[in-house]
Design an enzyme around this catalytic site. Structure first.
Site, short mmCIF file in Angstrom:
data_model
loop_
_atom_site.label_atom_id
_atom_site.label_comp_id
_atom_site.label_asym_id
_atom_site.label_seq_id
_atom_site.Cartn_x
_atom_site.Cartn_y
_atom_site.Cartn_z
N TYR A 479 -14.53 -21.16 -17.16
CA TYR A 479 -14.62 -21.91 -15.89
C TYR A 479 -16.05 -22.38 -15.67
O TYR A 479 -16.37 -23.53 -15.83
CB TYR A 479 -14.10 -21.07 -14.72
CG TYR A 479 -14.03 -21.86 -13.44
CD1 TYR A 479 -12.96 -22.70 -13.20
CD2 TYR A 479 -15.04 -21.78 -12.49
CE1 TYR A 479 -12.90 -23.46 -12.03
CE2 TYR A 479 -14.98 -22.52 -11.31
CZ TYR A 479 -13.92 -23.36 -11.09
OH TYR A 479 -13.86 -24.10 -9.94
N SER A 559 -9.39 -27.28 -13.52
CA SER A 559 -10.22 -27.78 -12.44
C SER A 559 -11.64 -28.01 -12.97
O SER A 559 -11.84 -28.82 -13.87
CB SER A 559 -10.19 -26.81 -11.25
OG SER A 559 -10.72 -27.40 -10.10
N ASP A 642 -1.47 -33.16 -6.63
CA ASP A 642 -2.79 -32.51 -6.59
C ASP A 642 -3.70 -33.33 -5.69
O ASP A 642 -4.16 -34.41 -6.07
CB ASP A 642 -3.37 -32.40 -8.00
CG ASP A 642 -4.63 -31.54 -8.04
OD1 ASP A 642 -5.20 -31.25 -6.96
OD2 ASP A 642 -5.05 -31.17 -9.15
N HIS A 677 -2.61 -28.45 -7.20
CA HIS A 677 -3.74 -27.97 -7.98
C HIS A 677 -3.45 -26.61 -8.62
O HIS A 677 -4.20 -26.15 -9.46
CB HIS A 677 -4.97 -27.88 -7.09
CG HIS A 677 -6.26 -27.87 -7.84
ND1 HIS A 677 -6.66 -28.89 -8.67
CD2 HIS A 677 -7.25 -26.93 -7.92
CE1 HIS A 677 -7.83 -28.61 -9.21
NE2 HIS A 677 -8.21 -27.41 -8.77
#
Length: 705
Positions: A479, A559, A642, A677
């Site tokens: 991430y 993301s 999203d 999302h």
């Protein structure tokens, strides 16, 4: 039984690392290009797929493109073996009871429970020692299971629940109120709620929440939103009668969240841009009718996490002057706080007041430790945890030293414990029965060396006895942003991958908060390349160490992690066999224009600034696809609803991949319908998606089926 059935279903899932055949090139849908260029700081930037930024729900050309892309993707996946077996095993692995950390109000215990394959978890209530009963079942709300129970909060007397409804994965919420005794849904109906807590007042007649003004019709899923203000709602009155408590009129882009102290005495409002952990803090003594909001922290420069109160003293965990955080107490609403727990080597993540003790959670190399202190800060030992993993919870219940927490790791589903701070003892509250043996898996932590010499932790998990003499297909996840901690946790999909014979690796990247403020800052703005370098170094380590062969490494991120995957694939297409960028921020020049995107400039930088524009343009996944390079197999994933990272990011990126001369491996996009999302996604949709993804990367990493 389950393990034997799994062996039968997944028979032959053994690693194979050579002889991978590339099928004939896929015929992708013809994607229209429209001449479009913008000039910024003397640089002309082409954007021929801008029309794909349109809302798929209202613009037919975009909807037609989505349908055509999904058809190609599903047709390709149908040619790969093993998907049905993977889906069957995923269904078995998902089929275990999952219970959230309970909240206790006046003897009533509230928690969410999923019996296993329910699309949505059900809100339960337990009156004392009576059997739990269903309070709210969101599975009754929609045939496709895509309407979810989001935030919820019981009143202090346990008589009412305020809860938020999330439809189709959207970040927008509607708040309603339910009578716990009768199950009656009251007339209260609060709209235009997003990123809000629900905080009841001590007298139980109303609650604080945050909302935006109504968004113009048809723009609710794409347009930028402002004026996120705090209101008070009195139960039984219309939303139009709600009182505005606070509005950051000089900073219309701020997000303002309200919470009340466990005893209901204090209102605490935190104001920030929404994407970085630096806050202004305002408080109000609700026990004094004459009191008003008082500014406690006027400068938005540091993180302040409210930990509770002892009478008039307010406790916070903060990184003000302490990059790895400390715990402080304000005894007055003016002046500096006193330090309760000083900064140490490990990163403090939170603090809770339980009775007359302070319980502090911290991270040591991205794994949780829990420590005890007196309210004055005297050390009182640790809370024993089962092993290397993540503990969460310890929320205070007024008038008692008892609380609850969960513990999980890569091979251990969340197990709930009842914790008594007075005796420092934990007793099991809920331990799930699962279709595998956690003891069959091993979790280790290793360290790679990044380009600048920084040590980068990697959690490596696989089945015991796995033959790594030639390496095994490996899925690496990352991430690296927004001060978000990526910690050891249980994922059904990761377990299924390991059960199939693969290795699962999770990288602790700069940009997160695992090692404090300096670690986060080193992965932001003009230093964002550090995050990509860390991830690349981790991949190189896994290959060099023999964990995975050179053509056996797949990568995944969602993301901000989708941006990560897109960027590193452009920079090192030779390193990876397959890539799974999910709901990613792929156009780093236009992200501030949509929904919450403007708030991300704290982490990414602002493309309206010359130096930051150059940096963003230099790694933007959409703009840096390298024609002439042999790219890995890629499956982009996003969803039509999203409204956080709008799907146009992924649409444009996928179209550009398919148009570029980057080799014959597939470059596909999978677009989920009635999903957003990620939050609120039904279990059935999760199973379908993971089965598709694992089928794809198993083929391209050589996990022979």
């Amino acid at each position: 039984m389950f393990r034997n059935l799994a062996a039968a279903l997944l028979l032959g899932l053994t690693p194979m690392f050579s002889g991978m055949t590339i099928a004939a090139p896929i015929t992708y849908p013809a994607t229209t290009t429209v001449p479009q260029s913008d000039t910024s700081f003397g640089t002309s930037v082409e954007d021929p797929y801008r029309w794909l930024e349109g809302d798929v729900r209202t613009q037919k050309p975009v909807a037609d493109w989505v349908a055509a892309e999904n058809k190609v993707t599903q047709s390709y996946l149908a040619t790969l073996p093993g998907r049905d077996a993977i889906k069957v095993r995923l269904t078995q692995l998902f089929d275990f009871e999952r219970v959230t950390v309970p909240e206790v109000r006046s003897g009533r215990i509230f928690f969410r429970r999923n019996t296993g394959l329910q699309n949505q978890s059900v809100l339960m209530v337990q009156d004392g020692t009576a059997a739990p009963r269903v309070l709210i079942d969101p599975n009754l709300w929609a045939k496709d299971g895509a309407t979810a129970l989001a935030e919820w909060a019981p009143s202090a007397d346990g008589k009412r629940i305020a809860y938020a409804i999330q439809d189709g994965g959207s970040d927008w919420r509607t708040i309603k109120v339910l009578d716990v005794e009768t199950g009656q849904i009251l007339a209260d109906d609060l709209d235009w709620v997003k990123f809000s807590k629900i905080a009841w007042n001590a007298d139980n007649y109303g609650f604080f929440y945050s909302r935006h003004p109504a968004t113009p019709k048809g723009k609710d899923f794409v347009s930028a939103v402002y004026d996120h203000n705090v209101f008070f709602h009195r139960v039984g009155t219309p939303q139009t009668a709600d009182t505005q408590i606070y509005a950051s009129t000089e900073h219309r882009g701020y997000y303002n969240e309200a919470e009340t102290s466990p005893d209901g005495r204090w209102l605490v409002i935190r104001s920030s841009t929404g994407s970085d952990d630096s806050y202004e803090i305002r408080v109000q003594d609700l026990s004094d009718p004459a009191s008003k909001l008082t500014t406690l922290i006027a400068k938005r420069a540091d993180d302040w996490r409210f930990a509770g109160n002892v009478g008039g003293s307010l406790y916070f965990a903060t990184n003000a002057g302490a990059p790895r955080y400390k715990v402080v107490a304000f005894d007055k609403l003016t002046g500096a706080p006193r330090t309760i727990v000083a900064e140490g080597k490990d990163t403090i993540t939170g603090a809770h007041i339980l009775g007359d003790r302070l319980v502090v959670t911290a991270l040591k190399d991205a794994s949780t430790s829990v420590r005890r202190y007196s309210l004055a800060g005297a050390p009182q030992g640790q809370v024993a945890l089962p092993g290397l993993g993540t503990a969460a919870g310890f929320e205070a219940t007024p008038g008692t030293a008892v609380s609850y927490y969960s513990f999980a790791s890569y091979n251990t589903p969340p197990t709930l414990y009842r914790y008594d701070a007075a005796t420092n003892t934990s007793t099991a509250f809920n331990a799930p029965k699962v279709a595998f043996s956690p003891a069959d898996y091993v979790v280790t932590q290793v360290f790679a060396t990044s380009k600048d010499g920084t040590k980068v932790p990697i959690f490596v998990t696989h089945k015991k006895g796995l033959d790594l003499s030639k390496g095994a297909p490996t899925l690496m996840y990352g991430y690296g942003g927004f001060n978000i901690n990526v910690l050891p946790n249980f994922k059904v999909g990761a377990l299924a991958w390991m059960e199939m014979g693969g290795v699962y690796a999770e990288v602790t990247l700069r940009g997160g908060g695992e090692y404090g403020a300096a670690w986060h800052d080193a992965g932001t703005r003009l230093q964002k390349q550090n995050v990509f370098d860390d991830f690349i170094a981790a991949g190189e380590y896994l290959i060099k160490s023999g964990t995975t062969p050179g053509n056996g490494l797949a990568i995944q991120g969602g993301s901000n992690g989708g941006l990560l995957v897109g960027a590193v694939v452009n920079q090192r297409p030779d390193l990876f066999a397959a890539a799974l960028p999910a709901v990613g921020v792929m156009d780093m020049l236009r992200f501030p224009l949509f929904t919450e995107g403007r708030t991300w400039t704290d982490d990414y930088g602002d493309p309206a600034d010359a130096a930051q524009f150059k940096n963003l343009y230099g790694y933007s996944p959409y703009h840096n696809i390298r024609a002439g390079q042999d790219y890995p197999a890629i499956m982009v994933t996003t969803a039509d609803t999203d409204d956080r990272v709008v799907p146009g990011h992924s649409f444009k990126y996928a179209a550009a991949l398919q148009a570029a001369k980057i080799g014959d491996k597939p470059h596909l996009i999978r677009i989920e319908t009635r999903a957003g999302h990620g939050s609120g996604k039904p279990t059935s949709k999760q199973i379908e998606e993971i089965a598709d993804l694992w089928t794809f990367i198993a083929h391209w990493t050589g996990l022979k089926k």
